[in-house]
Design a protein around this motif. Structure first.
Motif, short mmCIF file in Angstrom:
data_model
loop_
_atom_site.label_atom_id
_atom_site.label_comp_id
_atom_site.label_asym_id
_atom_site.label_seq_id
_atom_site.Cartn_x
_atom_site.Cartn_y
_atom_site.Cartn_z
N ARG A 35 0.90 -1.39 -0.03
CA ARG A 35 0.10 -0.01 0.08
C ARG A 35 0.88 1.24 -0.09
N GLY B 112 -0.09 5.33 -3.15
CA GLY B 112 -0.50 4.16 -2.54
C GLY B 112 -1.18 3.20 -3.25
N TYR C 158 -1.90 -2.18 -6.78
CA TYR C 158 -3.26 -2.52 -7.36
C TYR C 158 -3.14 -2.36 -8.91
#
Ligand SMILES: CC(C)(COP(=O)(O)OP(=O)(O)OC[C@H]1O[C@@H](n2cnc3c(N)ncnc32)[C@H](O)[C@@H]1OP(=O)(O)O)[C@@H](O)C(=O)NCCC(=O)NCCSC(=O)CCS(=O)O
Length: 379
Positions: free
Chosen positions: A180, A229, A233
């Protein structure tokens, strides 16, 4: 290539146009590209005219509205003619998918139309000398300095880097936050403070050079993709897509190798009769065909899931694993069918074997794909 389930007439028409270009323009040059290590980025403008450089993008940003199946078929056609060109395009898609998935409309508008038109080539910088299979272990840092980030670090095996107009770079904005704490940035290639090394000496795909790239430069805050962050993903979603592209490249190389093996088996006479009459050769051809068809089916299944908007990480991993392992087997067995002639540089078999080897390594090694598949099963 015979027709397969789930492929529409539109998909076929797109792929047929790409196939004509690939066979007329790429295939005759593929051995020279390989021998002389000629960069396939030279084909970017022609590929853009065909819609290939933006085929992964919506029409709003210069795409042609191609389905995931059309994308697979088209990349396979290109790889059938020239593995290096397919690899160059894959690296460009890694960069543009990063912007599409991670960015907002402002940054998409700034970069994607130029990428689709071939005006700017993309590169994707995730891997580092000490962080390949585990990108969470990266040490490249992006530290905020007013309206910029100071980007410092070294990225490894970056395809297209030297010819790129922009490089999507993944870096730690918070080193204590694990996955993250990673953010993504679009960095203009000619920003002061970027050094691209001489190309690595590669075993295969020699027309798609990979470089070490060192960054010590300033990047505007406006070039960050999404929130701080969100980079990990974005990278994982991009890799879900790109693993299908690698599967497609694997299918194309396999098609080329199998076609060569069948033609050779029918033409080559031993003891007065064609090799194709020998049971041992027939079994080799059958095993190649079986693995190729299985790889097509799982890849098109993964593409269908992607097209339907379903989660497809595990299918993408299965497609890459199955198709790249099949490509290793098929190119090697096709060379075996050719005997000593297959080992010469007069025929394309040895190039196909070399080009296929990277497919089990980049964009997540086979072992990583097994991890992705198994984690989805036990989650
Ligand atoms: C092995 C990995 C798949 C997993 O890595 P991690 O164990 O470090 O991370 P996770 O704990 O699984 O996930 C952390 C975080 O991310 C979310 N996540 C994971 N996968 C996805 C996904 N597919 N889509 C969306 N989100 C995802 C997960 O849910 C967690 O979220 P929370 O924090 O819990 O909210 C990974 O390390 C991996 O894929 N490794 C391989 C790297 C790789 O393929 N590198 C290739 C680089 S590119 C290249 O080779 C070519 C370059 S070019 O040609 O120039």
């Amino acid at each position: 290539m015979s027709e397969r389930l789930g492929i529409t007439e539109d998909d076929r028409a797109i792929a047929d146009a790409v196939a004509r270009f690939a066979q007329n323009e790429l295939a005759p040059q593929a051995h020279i590209v390989d021998r002389d290590e000629i960069r396939t980025t030279r084909y970017a403008s022609q590929l853009a005219e065909l819609g290939v450089m933006g085929m992964n993008l919506p029409e709003r940003w210069g795409g042609i509205g191609a389905s995931p199946a059309a994308l697979i078929l088209s990349i396979a056609e290109i790889a059938k003619a020239c593995g290096s060109t397919a690899s160059m395009i894959g690296a460009h898609y890694l960069a543009t998918d990063s912007i599409l998935i991670g960015g907002d409309d402002m940054i998409r508008d700034r970069y994607l139309p130029d990428a689709a038109s071939g005006a700017k080539l993309g590169a994707f910088a995730l891997t580092e000398p000490g962080a390949g299979s585990n990108p969470a272990g990266m040490i490249t840092r992006a530290e905020r300095e007013g309206e910029h980030y100071r980007l410092r670090g070294v990225k490894q095996f970056i395809s297209n880097a030297d010819d790129a107009g922009f490089i999507v770079v993944y870096a730690k904005t918070d080193p204590n936050a694990g996955t993250r704490g990673i953010s993504a940035f679009v960095v203009d290639r000619h920003t002061p403070g970027i050094t691209v090394s001489a190309p690595e000496k590669l075993m295969g795909i020699r027309g798609a050079p990979a470089h070490e790239v060192t960054f010590d430069c300033l990047v505007p805050v406006a070039n960050r993709l999404g929130e701080e962050g969100a980079g990990f993903y974005t990278a994982m979603k991009v890799l879900d897509n790109s693993r299908l592209d690698v599967a497609a490249t694997s299918l194309g190389l396999s098609e080329a190798a199998l076609a060569a093996a069948v033609a050779w088996a029918k033409e080559r006479k031993v003891g007065g009769e064609p090799l194709a009459n020998k049971q041992g050769i027939q079994w080799m051809l059958a095993d190649m065909k079986l693995r190729l068809e299985a790889a097509w089916l799982i890849t098109l299944q993964a593409a269908a899931k992607r097209g339907a908007g379903e989660k497809f990480s595990d299918y993408s991993a299965m497609a890459k694993l199955c198709a790249s392992e099949a490509a290793g087997f098929i190119t090697d067995t096709a060379l075996q069918v050719h005997g000593g002639y297959g080992f010469t540089r007069e025929l394309p078999l040895e190039r196909l074997v070399r080009d296929a080897r990277i497919l089990r390594i980049y964009e997540g090694a086979s072992e990583i794909q097994r991890t992705v598949i198994a984690r989805a099963m036990v989650a």
